[in-house]
Design an enzyme around this catalytic site. Structure first.
Site, PDB file in Angstrom:
ATOM      1  N   SER A  94      45.152  63.691  42.849  1.00 59.90           N
ATOM      2  CA  SER A  94      45.480  62.634  41.884  1.00 59.90           C
ATOM      3  C   SER A  94      45.751  61.287  42.537  1.00 59.90           C
ATOM      4  O   SER A  94      45.721  60.255  41.867  1.00 59.90           O
ATOM      5  CB  SER A  94      46.693  63.045  41.049  1.00 59.90           C
ATOM      6  N   LYS A 137      53.304  59.668  42.862  1.00 53.29           N
ATOM      7  CA  LYS A 137      52.497  58.676  42.139  1.00 53.29           C
ATOM      8  C   LYS A 137      52.874  57.278  42.628  1.00 53.29           C
ATOM      9  O   LYS A 137      53.823  57.087  43.384  1.00 53.29           O
ATOM     10  CB  LYS A 137      52.734  58.761  40.630  1.00 53.29           C
TER      11      LYS A 137
END
Length: 235
Positions: A94, A137
């Site tokens: 991701s 993230k």
């Protein structure tokens, strides 16, 4: 005759006396020598016994010192990993191409002790929908920001973000999303925008509360693609 007898008697007496004395000394000498031999044997054994005893003590002391070192090292490692750093391995893509699958990272737990997360920081945090999982993230929106995602672009407070770190342009699905970031919260996204389960899609909340941030990623020390050590720092 009398003189001759006395002389002979005296000579025999002296001879007997000397013989007895000699015998006595010989016996005493024999006893002395025997006792001295026993003493030497005992003394010969004592240094050997003392040597083995001292060696045993030295070995025990050495082992104990190694145990102490290991215990201290384990405690230091526990304190460091519990309160200072996070050693993390990333299982998904991701955050590609910034962070690849199986890359290993070091996060610094104390980064936000006296400061706030900034836009662009890469953070490790507890996943809001399941806090047993930790996610990594990039911070896109900070408290009070208005984040708009539209036409495959990201806008923060009506300004399009310049994002040279993303893997590829975000797919435009024809919809627009708007998020107002609450106080003490952050809006986060993965650099691989087309394959990232991030703030856009969570159910519990679209934001990461500051209390749930575990660390700021400061560098990568192992490349999951090449399987070799590396050193890449992050902002």
């Amino acid at each position: 005759m009398a003189r001759s007898y006395k002389q002979n008697y005296d000579e025999e007496y002296v001879e007997d006396f000397l013989t007895d004395e000699d015998d006595g000394v010989e016996i005493l000498d024999d006893i002395y020598v025997d006792e001295d031999d026993d003493y030497d044997d005992d003394n010969a054994k004592k240094p050997e016994q003392a040597k083995h005893k001292n060696l045993g003590r030295a070995i025990a002391k050495e082992i104990l010192s190694y145990i102490k070192i290991l215990v201290i090292a384990a405690l230091i490692a526990l304190v460091i990993t519990r309160f200072i750093i996070i050693n993390a391995q990333v299982p998904t893509g991701s955050m590609e191409s910034t962070i690849n699958i199986n890359d290993r990272l070091i996060g610094f737990r104390l980064s936000y002790l006296f400061s706030e997360p900034q836009r662009g920081d890469i953070i490790i945090f507890k996943f809001p929908d399941n806090e047993k999982d930790n996610y990594v993230k990039r911070v896109i929106g900070t408290p009070g920001d208005v984040v708009v995602i539209s036409g495959g672009k990201v806008y923060v407070n009506e300004v399009e973000l310049s994002e040279d770190y993303i893997k590829e342009p975000m797919v435009d699905n024809g919809t627009s999303q708007t998020f107002l970031v609450p106080e003490d919260c952050y809006f986060v996204m993965g650099d691989n925008r087309n394959s990232s389960f991030d703030s856009r899609y969570w159910q519990t909340t679209h934001f990461v509360h500051k209390d749930k941030i575990l660390a700021k990623v400061i560098f990568k020390y192992f490349n999951g693609i090449t399987k070799k050590p590396t050193f890449n720092t992050f902002k």
